[in-house]
Design a protein around this motif. Sequence first.
Motif, short mmCIF file in Angstrom:
data_model
loop_
_atom_site.label_atom_id
_atom_site.label_comp_id
_atom_site.label_asym_id
_atom_site.label_seq_id
_atom_site.Cartn_x
_atom_site.Cartn_y
_atom_site.Cartn_z
N ASP A 67 0.85 -1.20 0.00
CA ASP A 67 0.00 0.00 0.00
C ASP A 67 0.88 1.25 0.00
O ASP A 67 0.96 1.99 1.00
CB ASP A 67 -0.95 0.03 1.21
CG ASP A 67 -1.87 -1.19 1.24
OD1 ASP A 67 -2.32 -1.61 0.16
OD2 ASP A 67 -2.11 -1.71 2.34
N SER A 95 2.14 -3.44 -5.39
CA SER A 95 2.54 -2.21 -4.71
C SER A 95 3.74 -1.52 -5.36
O SER A 95 3.67 -0.33 -5.67
CB SER A 95 2.80 -2.48 -3.23
OG SER A 95 1.60 -2.87 -2.59
N VAL A 150 -2.77 2.35 -7.48
CA VAL A 150 -3.44 2.67 -6.22
C VAL A 150 -2.39 3.17 -5.21
O VAL A 150 -1.45 2.46 -4.87
CB VAL A 150 -4.19 1.45 -5.65
CG1 VAL A 150 -4.86 1.81 -4.32
CG2 VAL A 150 -5.22 0.95 -6.65
N THR A 152 -1.81 5.25 -1.40
CA THR A 152 -2.49 5.49 -0.13
C THR A 152 -2.05 6.81 0.50
O THR A 152 -0.86 7.11 0.58
CB THR A 152 -2.20 4.34 0.86
OG1 THR A 152 -2.63 3.11 0.28
CG2 THR A 152 -2.92 4.55 2.18
N LYS A 159 -7.26 5.11 0.09
CA LYS A 159 -6.53 4.67 -1.09
C LYS A 159 -7.11 5.36 -2.31
O LYS A 159 -8.32 5.32 -2.53
CB LYS A 159 -6.64 3.14 -1.27
CG LYS A 159 -5.91 2.34 -0.21
CD LYS A 159 -5.98 0.85 -0.52
CE LYS A 159 -5.23 0.04 0.51
NZ LYS A 159 -5.24 -1.41 0.19
N HIS A 264 -11.19 -0.19 -1.74
CA HIS A 264 -10.19 0.89 -1.66
C HIS A 264 -10.31 1.68 -0.36
O HIS A 264 -9.31 2.15 0.18
CB HIS A 264 -10.37 1.86 -2.84
CG HIS A 264 -9.97 1.29 -4.16
ND1 HIS A 264 -10.55 1.66 -5.35
CD2 HIS A 264 -9.03 0.36 -4.48
CE1 HIS A 264 -10.00 0.99 -6.34
NE2 HIS A 264 -9.08 0.21 -5.84
N ALA A 268 -7.26 0.25 3.98
CA ALA A 268 -6.37 1.00 4.88
C ALA A 268 -7.05 1.28 6.22
O ALA A 268 -6.42 1.20 7.28
CB ALA A 268 -5.95 2.31 4.22
N HIS A 274 -6.13 -5.78 0.34
CA HIS A 274 -7.10 -5.39 -0.69
C HIS A 274 -7.86 -6.60 -1.26
O HIS A 274 -9.09 -6.57 -1.38
CB HIS A 274 -6.35 -4.68 -1.82
CG HIS A 274 -7.20 -4.34 -2.99
ND1 HIS A 274 -8.18 -3.37 -2.96
CD2 HIS A 274 -7.23 -4.87 -4.25
CE1 HIS A 274 -8.77 -3.30 -4.15
NE2 HIS A 274 -8.21 -4.19 -4.94
#
Length: 389
Positions: A67, A95, A150, A152, A159, A264, A268, A274
């Motif tokens: 992330d 990531s 994506v 964060t 996200k 999304h 977090a 995810h």
Amino acid sequence: MARFTLPRDIYYGAGAIEELKNLEGYKKAMILTGGSSMKRGGFLEKVENILHGIGMETQLFEGIEPDPSIETVFKGAAAMRKFLPDVIVAIGGGSPIDAAKAMWVFYEHPEATFEEIKKPFNIPKLRNKAIFVAIPSTSGTATEVTAFSVITDYATNIKYPLADFEITPDIAILDTDIPLTMPKTLTAHTGMDALTHAIEAYVASARSDFSDPLALKAISDIYDSLIDSYYGAKDARGKMHIAQCLAGMAFSNALLGIAHSLAHKTGAMFDIPHGCCNAILLPSVIQYNAKVCADRYATIARILGLPGSTDKQLTDAFIDSIKELNQKLGIAQTYKENGVSEELFKQHADEIAANAVLDPCTASNPRPIDAEGLKKVLTCAYYGEPVTF
């Protein structure tokens, strides 16, 4: 008029990493990766050796977190501006590849702001300084062929999916030896992410005759191979690696839906991977969307050989099959069973729904929805209750 965009070249199969030799003529490569798995497996050294063998200078940027954060993106872009690569090579899970895509934007356009580029399809022209090569190690995100990244914002625990065809990689290398290193839990979560990509792409409002066959083939192959892949079967790992890429080709062009919008925003916030969020949400989202596209879900069910005579029966069988798949993969079906306390859920449910309605994936969901509806779907996924509205 519509658009369908893929990388110019996709190299695949065992040992496909060797195709990096086709970069002959370029001068400098910035190699970006996450933790230590690519180093332990010898793949990072292999990338460096191939590039050095064709006369390229390389620099390594490692330690990209799961992330990836906005701060990491800016740090990587600054390193690129100092090294001045003409090739960016990202190797690892979703990531590091996602982070490298965003770094690429700020390398080429240091004047850009995150506020600007997080708006859908608002990234300025790339390839002024470098091309992008993606080598995935996991079988799920398909970021190696997609127009998405994506990132964060840990200040808000949100996200942000960056979306623009500019960040579709130029070259994707699907070396089926690499995902053999994945542990079981990662295999499960990334596999369910891939399945969600394919299902959402097949019903998304931007679907097309180009994306539909890719989505259906991906769904069928994932059902055929995910369980065996989870238990480490080599052929199944290879089949999953290709299937997740097919799903990526489909959703990069057809777009996604509210399973991803909510995933999304909950990942977090609740500290859940995810792919696991998607696995939790998928049955509830299908129940919600079935009001307008049960015929599409029924088509999937027929291809999978599931029982039923009507669209509703086939859709219900499809939902049950997803829950069964989750169970076999060791994924608890609700947020509550995944350790999210009722207090934490109630504290953030309104905020999650309000942010999810703004997510780019919500606009392409087949059935329109507002923040109130998203909260209801999320609540059903938290408790495991049926979606009946």
